[in-house]
Design an enzyme around this catalytic site. Sequence first.
Site, short mmCIF file in Angstrom:
data_model
loop_
_atom_site.label_atom_id
_atom_site.label_comp_id
_atom_site.label_asym_id
_atom_site.label_seq_id
_atom_site.Cartn_x
_atom_site.Cartn_y
_atom_site.Cartn_z
CG ASN A 98 53.78 32.85 -26.01
OD1 ASN A 98 52.82 32.25 -25.56
ND2 ASN A 98 53.70 34.08 -26.51
CG HIS A 100 51.77 36.84 -30.22
ND1 HIS A 100 51.18 37.37 -29.10
CD2 HIS A 100 51.62 37.75 -31.20
CE1 HIS A 100 50.69 38.57 -29.40
NE2 HIS A 100 50.95 38.83 -30.66
CD GLU A 171 46.66 30.78 -32.26
OE1 GLU A 171 46.68 30.32 -31.12
OE2 GLU A 171 45.92 31.71 -32.59
C1 GRF Z 1 43.55 32.53 -28.53
O1 GRF Z 1 43.34 33.92 -28.72
C2 GRF Z 1 44.78 32.13 -29.28
O2 GRF Z 1 44.87 32.86 -30.48
C3 GRF Z 1 45.87 32.53 -28.35
O3 GRF Z 1 45.34 32.38 -27.02
C4 GRF Z 1 43.89 32.33 -27.09
C5 GRF Z 1 43.30 31.09 -26.52
O4 GRF Z 1 44.03 29.99 -26.91
N1 GRF Z 1 47.05 31.72 -28.54
P1 GRF Z 1 43.63 28.52 -26.33
O5 GRF Z 1 42.35 28.11 -27.04
O6 GRF Z 1 43.40 28.66 -24.84
O7 GRF Z 1 44.78 27.64 -26.69
#
Ligand code: GRF
Length: 191
Positions: A98, A100, A171
Site C-alpha cells: 500500500n 500511504h 508517491e
Molecule cells: C491521494 O490522497 C493519495 O495521496 C492517496 O490516495 C489518494 C488518491 O490517489 N494515495 P490516486 O490519485 O487515486 O492514486
Amino acid sequence: TKIAVLVSGGGTNLQALIDAENSGLLKSGEIVLVASNNPNAFALQRAEDNGIKAVVMSSEEALLQVFREEGIELVVLAGFLKILSPAFISAYEDRIINIHPSLIPSFCGKGCYGLHVHEKALEYGVKVTGATVHYVNEIPDGGQIIAQKAVEILEGDTPETLQRRVMEQAEWVLLPKAVEEISEKLARGER
Ligand code: GRF
C-alpha cells in the site's frame, strides 16, 4: 510478476505505475488487472485507456476468484480506501503493498487517508511529511515498511497544495520503484 492494482479514486498512482511500465522502469512486473470498489473511479478509465482489464469489485470472494483466474502474484493498493478483511489479506500474505501519503507511524491508521492526512500534518505543524510504501497486514497502515520519501511543508501550504506535492514528489516516485523491486524479487522466486 502479474500485478493487480486496487483503486478507489482518480488513479494518479495507477497512472504512475502505467507510465513506469511504458518507460521500462517497471520491467519485472505487468499490470494485468485493475479493480475498484467505486464504479465511478476515474482510475478504471485510465486502465481501459491502456488496455488493462478493469473490474468493479462486487465482493472480496469474487475479487479473489478473478485474481486466481488472472494468476495474480502481487496486489498493489493505490489510493484504495476500503479496509480488506483478514481472510483476504492472508490469501496474499506478504503479497499486498500500500502507498500511504504520510511518514508512517505519523498521521495514519483507521480513517486517516487522502486529504485528512494532510489536514492533520498542517494542524500539528510538522515541517516534513512524505509518503510510505508498506506491506499490508490486518492493522490499517500497520505492515512492515518498504520505502519512504520525505517532502518539505512550505509556508502557506493548504491540504490541497501539500497533497499535490506529496503525490508528485513522493508517491509517484516511490510506488513504481518499490513495485519494480518487489516484482523483480518475486520473479526470481525470492520472498
Ligand atoms: C491521494 O490522497 C493519495 O495521496 C492517496 O490516495 C489518494 C488518491 O490517489 N494515495 P490516486 O490519485 O487515486 O492514486
